[in-house]
Design a protein around this motif. Structure first.
Motif, PDB file in Angstrom:
ATOM      1  N   ALA A   1       0.842  -1.203   0.000  1.00 48.93           N
ATOM      2  CA  ALA A   1       0.000   0.000   0.000  1.00 48.93           C
ATOM      3  C   ALA A   1       0.872   1.246   0.000  1.00 48.93           C
ATOM      4  CB  ALA A   1      -0.906   0.003   1.234  1.00 48.93           C
ATOM      5  N   PHE A   2       0.264   2.374  -0.320  1.00 46.14           N
ATOM      6  CA  PHE A   2       0.991   3.633  -0.227  1.00 46.14           C
ATOM      7  C   PHE A   2       1.439   3.863   1.209  1.00 46.14           C
ATOM      8  CE2 PHE A   2      -1.259   5.836  -4.042  1.00 46.14           C
ATOM      9  CZ  PHE A   2      -0.459   5.130  -4.909  1.00 46.14           C
ATOM     10  N   ALA A   3       2.595   4.503   1.350  1.00 47.53           N
ATOM     11  CA  ALA A   3       3.156   4.782   2.673  1.00 47.53           C
ATOM     12  C   ALA A   3       2.331   5.821   3.419  1.00 47.53           C
ATOM     13  CB  ALA A   3       4.600   5.250   2.540  1.00 47.53           C
ATOM     14  N   GLY A   4       1.522   6.586   2.724  1.00 49.64           N
ATOM     15  CA  GLY A   4       0.673   7.614   3.320  1.00 49.64           C
ATOM     16  C   GLY A   4      -0.063   8.331   2.209  1.00 49.64           C
ATOM     17  N   GLU A   5      -0.914   9.253   2.591  1.00 52.28           N
ATOM     18  CA  GLU A   5      -1.711   9.983   1.601  1.00 52.28           C
ATOM     19  C   GLU A   5      -1.125  11.344   1.249  1.00 52.28           C
ATOM     20  OE1 GLU A   5      -4.231   8.641  -0.112  1.00 52.28           O
ATOM     21  OE2 GLU A   5      -3.753   6.809   0.984  1.00 52.28           O
ATOM     22  N   ASP A   6      -0.195  11.854   2.059  1.00 51.53           N
ATOM     23  CA  ASP A   6       0.360  13.185   1.825  1.00 51.53           C
ATOM     24  C   ASP A   6       1.622  13.101   0.967  1.00 51.53           C
ATOM     25  OD1 ASP A   6       2.825  13.620   4.063  1.00 51.53           O
ATOM     26  OD2 ASP A   6       1.376  12.039   4.474  1.00 51.53           O
ATOM     27  N   ILE A   7       1.971  14.217   0.345  1.00 49.62           N
ATOM     28  CA  ILE A   7       3.113  14.255  -0.566  1.00 49.62           C
ATOM     29  C   ILE A   7       4.431  13.941   0.139  1.00 49.62           C
ATOM     30  CG2 ILE A   7       3.434  16.760  -0.390  1.00 49.62           C
ATOM     31  CD1 ILE A   7       3.968  14.554  -3.550  1.00 49.62           C
ATOM     32  N   ALA A   8       4.590  14.372   1.382  1.00 54.55           N
ATOM     33  CA  ALA A   8       5.846  14.119   2.094  1.00 54.55           C
ATOM     34  C   ALA A   8       6.069  12.623   2.303  1.00 54.55           C
ATOM     35  CB  ALA A   8       5.863  14.856   3.433  1.00 54.55           C
ATOM     36  N   SER A   9       5.084  11.918   2.805  1.00 55.01           N
ATOM     37  CA  SER A   9       5.264  10.481   3.051  1.00 55.01           C
ATOM     38  C   SER A   9       5.395   9.717   1.739  1.00 55.01           C
ATOM     39  CB  SER A   9       4.125   9.926   3.905  1.00 55.01           C
ATOM     40  OG  SER A   9       2.884  10.088   3.272  1.00 55.01           O
TER      41      SER A   9
ATOM     42  N   LEU B   1       4.784  14.767 -10.592  1.00 57.28           N
ATOM     43  CA  LEU B   1       3.836  15.160  -9.549  1.00 57.28           C
ATOM     44  C   LEU B   1       2.435  15.257 -10.134  1.00 57.28           C
ATOM     45  CD1 LEU B   1       6.005  18.065  -8.144  1.00 57.28           C
ATOM     46  CD2 LEU B   1       5.464  15.956  -6.907  1.00 57.28           C
ATOM     47  N   ASP B   2       1.441  14.850  -9.369  1.00 59.51           N
ATOM     48  CA  ASP B   2       0.077  15.035  -9.866  1.00 59.51           C
ATOM     49  C   ASP B   2      -0.414  16.459  -9.609  1.00 59.51           C
ATOM     50  OD1 ASP B   2      -0.648  14.962  -7.136  1.00 59.51           O
ATOM     51  OD2 ASP B   2      -2.458  13.792  -7.540  1.00 59.51           O
ATOM     52  N   ASP B   3       0.340  17.215  -8.786  1.00 59.73           N
ATOM     53  CA  ASP B   3      -0.001  18.614  -8.507  1.00 59.73           C
ATOM     54  C   ASP B   3       1.302  19.383  -8.267  1.00 59.73           C
ATOM     55  OD1 ASP B   3      -0.860  21.091  -7.562  1.00 59.73           O
ATOM     56  OD2 ASP B   3      -2.279  20.243  -6.115  1.00 59.73           O
ATOM     57  N   ILE B   4       1.641  20.294  -9.162  1.00 62.11           N
ATOM     58  CA  ILE B   4       2.899  21.039  -9.052  1.00 62.11           C
ATOM     59  C   ILE B   4       2.935  21.893  -7.784  1.00 62.11           C
ATOM     60  CG2 ILE B   4       2.271  23.105 -10.357  1.00 62.11           C
ATOM     61  CD1 ILE B   4       5.575  21.118 -10.680  1.00 62.11           C
ATOM     62  N   ASN B   5       1.790  22.153  -7.187  1.00 61.63           N
ATOM     63  CA  ASN B   5       1.753  22.891  -5.925  1.00 61.63           C
ATOM     64  C   ASN B   5       2.381  22.100  -4.782  1.00 61.63           C
ATOM     65  OD1 ASN B   5       0.449  25.310  -6.847  1.00 61.63           O
ATOM     66  ND2 ASN B   5      -1.398  24.075  -7.068  1.00 61.63           N
ATOM     67  N   ASP B   6       2.589  20.804  -4.984  1.00 57.17           N
ATOM     68  CA  ASP B   6       3.265  19.963  -3.986  1.00 57.17           C
ATOM     69  C   ASP B   6       4.786  20.020  -4.110  1.00 57.17           C
ATOM     70  OD1 ASP B   6       0.945  19.033  -2.746  1.00 57.17           O
ATOM     71  OD2 ASP B   6       0.796  17.269  -4.056  1.00 57.17           O
ATOM     72  N   PHE B   7       5.289  20.820  -5.063  1.00 53.48           N
ATOM     73  CA  PHE B   7       6.732  20.866  -5.320  1.00 53.48           C
ATOM     74  C   PHE B   7       7.533  21.204  -4.068  1.00 53.48           C
ATOM     75  CE2 PHE B   7      10.676  22.964  -6.423  1.00 53.48           C
ATOM     76  CZ  PHE B   7      11.229  22.083  -7.323  1.00 53.48           C
ATOM     77  N   GLY B   8       7.132  22.221  -3.313  1.00 57.93           N
ATOM     78  CA  GLY B   8       7.886  22.637  -2.125  1.00 57.93           C
ATOM     79  C   GLY B   8       7.993  21.534  -1.087  1.00 57.93           C
ATOM     80  N   ALA B   9       6.881  20.882  -0.784  1.00 62.30           N
ATOM     81  CA  ALA B   9       6.889  19.803   0.215  1.00 62.30           C
ATOM     82  C   ALA B   9       7.696  18.606  -0.290  1.00 62.30           C
ATOM     83  CB  ALA B   9       5.459  19.395   0.549  1.00 62.30           C
ATOM     84  N   MET B  10       7.582  18.308  -1.593  1.00 59.43           N
ATOM     85  CA  MET B  10       8.383  17.227  -2.165  1.00 59.43           C
ATOM     86  C   MET B  10       9.858  17.574  -2.061  1.00 59.43           C
ATOM     87  SD  MET B  10      10.449  16.556  -5.021  1.00 59.43           S
ATOM     88  CE  MET B  10       9.996  17.863  -6.146  1.00 59.43           C
ATOM     89  N   ASN B  11      10.199  18.802  -2.402  1.00 63.05           N
ATOM     90  CA  ASN B  11      11.586  19.244  -2.420  1.00 63.05           C
ATOM     91  C   ASN B  11      12.226  19.156  -1.038  1.00 63.05           C
ATOM     92  OD1 ASN B  11      13.594  20.267  -4.250  1.00 63.05           O
ATOM     93  ND2 ASN B  11      13.464  22.206  -3.153  1.00 63.05           N
ATOM     94  N   GLU B  12      11.453  19.448  -0.008  1.00 60.15           N
ATOM     95  CA  GLU B  12      11.969  19.377   1.363  1.00 60.15           C
ATOM     96  C   GLU B  12      12.382  17.957   1.716  1.00 60.15           C
ATOM     97  OE1 GLU B  12      10.299  20.315   5.794  1.00 60.15           O
ATOM     98  OE2 GLU B  12       9.747  21.701   4.178  1.00 60.15           O
ATOM     99  N   VAL B  13      11.540  16.984   1.402  1.00 62.40           N
ATOM    100  CA  VAL B  13      11.875  15.578   1.668  1.00 62.40           C
ATOM    101  C   VAL B  13      13.014  15.124   0.753  1.00 62.40           C
ATOM    102  CG1 VAL B  13      11.009  13.198   1.613  1.00 62.40           C
ATOM    103  CG2 VAL B  13       9.552  15.048   2.484  1.00 62.40           C
TER     104      VAL B  13
END
Length: 126
Positions: free
Chosen positions: A42-50, A80-92
């Motif tokens: 399963a997916f590790a979580g539902e949020d972009i960071a996990s 990414l399915d949403d480029i607005n998640d770029f910042g949170a993805m970039n942090e991880v």
């Protein structure tokens, strides 16, 4: 030069006619990794960071099975399915790499398999 499939139980199995990674000479091409936890399927979580963390962990485990590490990565592609998640993805993402950082491209796409938020592929050299 022949291609060698890289397989490990520490990353999800391929769900189609492709390999998790192929080693061709000293180059390792890691297929796009969804955020699937190989222990649960399963997916590790539902949020972009996990999800980012799991996709990169899968890449790390595949590279280790080939005798490489994240330090060997030269190029990364992030979908990414949403480029607005770029910042949170970039942090991880920054937790997995150090200087000199690999080259990278990031794209927003219309959809990803299994409705994932992220898929990441990499190219590394031994």
């Amino acid at each position: 030069m022949s291609n060698k499939a890289i397989v490990t139980e520490k990353a999800p199995a391929a769900v189609g006619p492709y390999s998790a990674a192929i080693q061709a000479g000293n180059c390792i091409h890691v297929s796009g990794q969804l955020p699937i936890d190989p222990a649960t399927g399963a997916f590790a979580g539902e949020d972009i960071a996990s999800q980012t963390r799991q996709s990169l962990t899968n890449i790390k485990n595949i590279l280790e099975a080939a005798g490489a590490s994240m330090a060997n990565v030269a190029e990364v592609t992030v979908l990414l399915d949403d480029i607005n998640d770029f910042g949170a993805m970039n942090e991880v993402y920054g937790e997995f790499f150090s200087e000199p950082y690999p080259s990278r491209a990031a794209f927003e796409v219309a959809a990803l398999p299994k409705a994932a938020k992220v898929e990441i592929k990499a190219v590394a050299y031994l």
